[in-house]
Scaffold this motif. Structure first.
Motif, PDB file in Angstrom:
ATOM      1  N   GLN A 197       0.824  -1.205   0.000  1.00  0.00           N
ATOM      2  CA  GLN A 197       0.000   0.000   0.000  1.00  0.00           C
ATOM      3  C   GLN A 197       0.858   1.256   0.000  1.00  0.00           C
ATOM      4  O   GLN A 197       0.564   2.228  -0.716  1.00  0.00           O
ATOM      5  CB  GLN A 197      -0.926   0.005   1.218  1.00  0.00           C
ATOM      6  N   ALA A 198       1.915   1.254   0.811  1.00  0.00           N
ATOM      7  CA  ALA A 198       2.810   2.408   0.862  1.00  0.00           C
ATOM      8  C   ALA A 198       3.510   2.607  -0.480  1.00  0.00           C
ATOM      9  O   ALA A 198       3.694   3.742  -0.937  1.00  0.00           O
ATOM     10  CB  ALA A 198       3.836   2.226   1.978  1.00  0.00           C
ATOM     11  N   THR A 199       3.888   1.500  -1.102  1.00  0.00           N
ATOM     12  CA  THR A 199       4.552   1.571  -2.404  1.00  0.00           C
ATOM     13  C   THR A 199       3.607   2.125  -3.464  1.00  0.00           C
ATOM     14  O   THR A 199       3.999   2.947  -4.301  1.00  0.00           O
ATOM     15  CB  THR A 199       5.058   0.181  -2.814  1.00  0.00           C
ATOM     16  N   GLN A 200       2.357   1.683  -3.430  1.00  0.00           N
ATOM     17  CA  GLN A 200       1.373   2.187  -4.394  1.00  0.00           C
ATOM     18  C   GLN A 200       1.132   3.671  -4.192  1.00  0.00           C
ATOM     19  O   GLN A 200       1.021   4.439  -5.159  1.00  0.00           O
ATOM     20  CB  GLN A 200       0.061   1.414  -4.253  1.00  0.00           C
ATOM     21  N   ALA A 201       1.074   4.102  -2.924  1.00  0.00           N
ATOM     22  CA  ALA A 201       0.910   5.533  -2.639  1.00  0.00           C
ATOM     23  C   ALA A 201       2.091   6.327  -3.182  1.00  0.00           C
ATOM     24  O   ALA A 201       1.933   7.449  -3.689  1.00  0.00           O
ATOM     25  CB  ALA A 201       0.761   5.755  -1.139  1.00  0.00           C
ATOM     26  N   ALA A 202       3.295   5.738  -3.101  1.00  0.00           N
ATOM     27  CA  ALA A 202       4.494   6.400  -3.623  1.00  0.00           C
ATOM     28  C   ALA A 202       4.419   6.564  -5.131  1.00  0.00           C
ATOM     29  O   ALA A 202       4.767   7.618  -5.683  1.00  0.00           O
ATOM     30  CB  ALA A 202       5.735   5.606  -3.231  1.00  0.00           C
ATOM     31  N   VAL A 203       3.959   5.527  -5.812  1.00  0.00           N
ATOM     32  CA  VAL A 203       3.819   5.580  -7.266  1.00  0.00           C
ATOM     33  C   VAL A 203       2.803   6.645  -7.669  1.00  0.00           C
ATOM     34  O   VAL A 203       3.038   7.439  -8.589  1.00  0.00           O
ATOM     35  CB  VAL A 203       3.403   4.202  -7.821  1.00  0.00           C
TER      36      VAL A 203
END
Length: 215
Positions: A197-203
């Protein structure tokens, strides 16, 4: 050409969750803006000199408008060289784990070297500090093992991490700041899912930033 300085404050390299999330942001930004110039600063591999008595004396001389001695000038030149790398960037990407409520000492050491009068800030007796950096943007990727917004504090930690970084950047003149948080990294039922989820938010944030850069 836009230049981004990627500052990695964790000593864990690719195992660091803050670096993983920040890298996802950077990869997405680069995919959208291939011409982006990236400078990676791994703070645990570069030589950071002690901010010793000679550098302190040189700083005071700058603040008082006094001429520096030869020794002080040599010390100050070293500071300017390190700070110039930071000052030359248009955008900053920080990967910062929380250590004891604050930031890793290596990052604090770096900040203490570069945050200098005439370089990042000035001071007016009548109105106080003012930043010398203009038209810069910072993205903070912040992780913490137990702390998270909404959890009881100080039982699960206190956030001197984001508050310190924002205060420092503001004093230097950087007011356009976004943050990405993966908190907590340990006290979560689904660590891999939370990381995803954090990675998707970063993208998604990188894609939004890329649209701004394209204007």
């Amino acid at each position: 050409m836009t230049k981004l300085l990627f500052i990695q404050a964790s000593p864990r390299g690719e195992q660091s969750k803050s670096i993983q999330v920040a890298q996802a942001y950077l990869d997405a930004l680069k995919a959208a803006k291939p011409a982006l110039e990236v400078d990676v600063l791994f703070l645990w591999e570069v030589e950071l000199p002690a901010f010793d008595g000679d550098k302190t004396a040189a700083k005071v001389a700058v603040m008082l408008g006094q001429e520096q001695s030869a020794v002080q000038k040599t010390a100050w030149d070293q500071v300017v060289e390190i700070a110039s790398r930071f000052m030359s960037a248009d955008r900053y990407l920080f990967a910062v784990p929380m250590w004891n409520g604050g930031i890793p000492y290596r990052l604090k050491h770096y900040i203490d070297i570069i945050h200098q009068p005439g370089l990042l800030w000035g001071l007016k007796p009548e109105t106080g500090y003012f930043g010398l950096l203009e038209n810069k943007h910072a993205t903070l990727v912040l992780t913490a093992g137990a702390y998270a917004g909404g959890r009881p504090s100080p039982a699960f930690g206190v956030d001197h991490q984001s508050t310190y970084l924002r205060s420092w950047l503001n004093q230097a003149g950087v007011t356009a700041i976004d943050d990405l948080r993966f908190q907590p990294t340990l006290l979560t039922a689904d660590p891999q899912g939370a990381l995803a989820q954090a990675t998707q938010a970063a993208v998604e944030l990188a894609e939004a930033h890329a649209r701004v850069l394209a204007r």
